[in-house]
Design a protein around this motif. Structure first.
Motif, PDB file in Angstrom:
ATOM      1  N   GLU A  32      59.433  43.967  61.159  1.00 57.84           N
ATOM      2  CA  GLU A  32      59.210  42.553  60.842  1.00 57.84           C
ATOM      3  C   GLU A  32      59.453  41.652  62.049  1.00 57.84           C
ATOM      4  OE1 GLU A  32      61.041  39.287  57.709  1.00 57.84           O
ATOM      5  OE2 GLU A  32      61.475  41.410  57.443  1.00 57.84           O
TER       6      GLU A  32
ATOM      7  N   TYR B 182      58.593  33.351  70.110  1.00 60.23           N
ATOM      8  CA  TYR B 182      57.838  34.140  69.139  1.00 60.23           C
ATOM      9  C   TYR B 182      57.364  33.331  67.939  1.00 60.23           C
ATOM     10  CZ  TYR B 182      59.130  38.555  71.369  1.00 60.23           C
ATOM     11  OH  TYR B 182      59.279  39.598  72.245  1.00 60.23           O
ATOM     12  N   ARG B 183      57.877  32.140  67.736  1.00 61.11           N
ATOM     13  CA  ARG B 183      57.569  31.364  66.548  1.00 61.11           C
ATOM     14  C   ARG B 183      56.065  31.131  66.437  1.00 61.11           C
ATOM     15  NH1 ARG B 183      61.011  26.728  66.806  1.00 61.11           N
ATOM     16  NH2 ARG B 183      62.635  28.030  65.942  1.00 61.11           N
ATOM     17  N   GLY B 184      55.522  31.419  65.260  1.00 61.93           N
ATOM     18  CA  GLY B 184      54.104  31.215  65.015  1.00 61.93           C
ATOM     19  C   GLY B 184      53.287  32.477  65.184  1.00 61.93           C
ATOM     20  N   ASP B 185      53.533  33.247  66.238  1.00 65.25           N
ATOM     21  CA  ASP B 185      52.744  34.459  66.462  1.00 65.25           C
ATOM     22  C   ASP B 185      53.330  35.659  65.719  1.00 65.25           C
ATOM     23  OD1 ASP B 185      51.064  33.068  68.139  1.00 65.25           O
ATOM     24  OD2 ASP B 185      52.176  33.610  69.950  1.00 65.25           O
ATOM     25  N   GLU B 186      54.580  35.957  65.992  1.00 65.42           N
ATOM     26  CA  GLU B 186      55.166  37.174  65.449  1.00 65.42           C
ATOM     27  C   GLU B 186      56.209  36.911  64.364  1.00 65.42           C
ATOM     28  OE1 GLU B 186      55.839  40.351  67.971  1.00 65.42           O
ATOM     29  OE2 GLU B 186      54.537  39.610  69.555  1.00 65.42           O
ATOM     30  N   ILE B 187      56.707  35.678  64.277  1.00 63.25           N
ATOM     31  CA  ILE B 187      57.615  35.323  63.182  1.00 63.25           C
ATOM     32  C   ILE B 187      57.119  34.027  62.558  1.00 63.25           C
ATOM     33  CG2 ILE B 187      59.620  36.519  64.129  1.00 63.25           C
ATOM     34  CD1 ILE B 187      60.656  33.928  65.189  1.00 63.25           C
ATOM     35  N   ALA B 188      57.666  33.685  61.416  1.00 59.76           N
ATOM     36  CA  ALA B 188      57.206  32.507  60.675  1.00 59.76           C
ATOM     37  C   ALA B 188      57.391  31.230  61.495  1.00 59.76           C
ATOM     38  CB  ALA B 188      57.986  32.393  59.372  1.00 59.76           C
ATOM     39  N   PRO B 189      56.455  30.280  61.382  1.00 54.87           N
ATOM     40  CA  PRO B 189      56.542  29.052  62.183  1.00 54.87           C
ATOM     41  C   PRO B 189      57.767  28.191  61.865  1.00 54.87           C
ATOM     42  CG  PRO B 189      54.419  29.205  61.061  1.00 54.87           C
ATOM     43  CD  PRO B 189      55.232  30.353  60.607  1.00 54.87           C
ATOM     44  N   ASP B 190      58.336  28.353  60.670  1.00 54.07           N
ATOM     45  CA  ASP B 190      59.485  27.523  60.293  1.00 54.07           C
ATOM     46  C   ASP B 190      60.806  28.295  60.368  1.00 54.07           C
ATOM     47  OD1 ASP B 190      58.799  29.204  58.239  1.00 54.07           O
ATOM     48  OD2 ASP B 190      59.252  27.766  56.651  1.00 54.07           O
ATOM     49  N   PHE B 191      60.826  29.441  61.039  1.00 52.64           N
ATOM     50  CA  PHE B 191      62.040  30.255  61.140  1.00 52.64           C
ATOM     51  C   PHE B 191      63.065  29.562  62.026  1.00 52.64           C
ATOM     52  CE2 PHE B 191      64.643  33.487  63.238  1.00 52.64           C
ATOM     53  CZ  PHE B 191      65.136  34.177  62.153  1.00 52.64           C
ATOM     54  N   GLN B 192      64.300  29.476  61.534  1.00 56.91           N
ATOM     55  CA  GLN B 192      65.418  28.933  62.299  1.00 56.91           C
ATOM     56  C   GLN B 192      66.526  29.978  62.309  1.00 56.91           C
ATOM     57  OE1 GLN B 192      65.971  26.171  63.985  1.00 56.91           O
ATOM     58  NE2 GLN B 192      64.047  25.122  63.553  1.00 56.91           N
TER      59      GLN B 192
END
Length: 158
Positions: free
Chosen positions: A87, A133-143
C-alpha cells in the motif's frame, strides 16, 4: 552532497557496473523471474529484499544478478502489473516503522534526548516523503501522525 540533518558530508556509494544485457551464466527465463518476484512479494518481502533473494538464491538455483537486465522491467513494475505491490512505498513504510519504534522508546525513556532528536528528524523525513508521494502513490489527503502510522502498520502486518 551533505547529509540531511547534520553538517557532515556523506560518503558516496559504489556504482553498479554498466551492462546492457544479463551475463551468459544467468540464462533464466523472464517469465520464471516474474513469477518468483510475485511469489516472494506474496510471502511479504519488500522489493529490495526480493532483489537480494534473487541475487543470492535465484530462480531454480540459478542466480539473477539484475532483474531489470533479465526482464526489462524493475521489480516494482513487475509488482504493479501483478497487483502485488504494498500500500505504501518501501522507504516511507520503513521510516514510519522507525518513527513508531522511537516514539515507544521515548515513552519508556523520557530523558533520552538524543533519541528525541532522532524522532524529530525521522518524522521530518516522513512528512517530506508524504508530501513527495501524495497524490501519486498515497491518498491526496493523507496526513502523517503517530496514531495513523500505528494503525497502518498493524493493518499491513495482518
Amino acid at each position: 552532497m551533505a547529509r540531511m540533518h547534520t553538517r557532515r558530508r556523506g560518503s558516496s556509494g559504489s556504482d553498479k557496473p554498466s551492462a546492457d544485457e544479463p551475463p551468459e551464466w544467468s540464462d533464466v527465463d523472464s517469465d520464471d523471474i516474474e513469477a518468483r518476484v510475485v511469489e516472494l512479494a506474496e510471502q511479504g518481502h519488500d522489493p529490495s529484499q526480493i532483489g537480494m533473494k534473487l541475487r543470492d538464491e535465484g530462480v531454480t538455483g540459478t542466480p539473477v544478478p539484475d532483474v531489470k537486465l533479465a526482464t526489462g522491467k524493475k521489480i516494482t513494475e513487475i509488482l504493479e502489473e501483478n497487483d502485488a505491490q504494498s500500500e505504501f512505498p518501501e522507504d516511507l513504510r520503513n521510516l514510519m516503522i522507525r518513527a513508531v519504534r522511537l516514539r515507544e522508546h521515548i515513552r519508556e525513556n523520557q530523558q533520552d534526548y538524543q533519541n528525541k532528536r532522532a524522532l524529530q528528524n525521522t518524522e521530518a523525513k516522513v512528512r517530506r516523503l508524504v508530501k513527495y508521494y501524495r497524490g501519486d502513490e498515497i491518498a491526496p489527503d493523507f496526513q502523517y501522525s503517530y496514531d495513523v502510522a500505528t494503525e497502518l502498520l498493524e493493518l499491513e502486518d495482518e
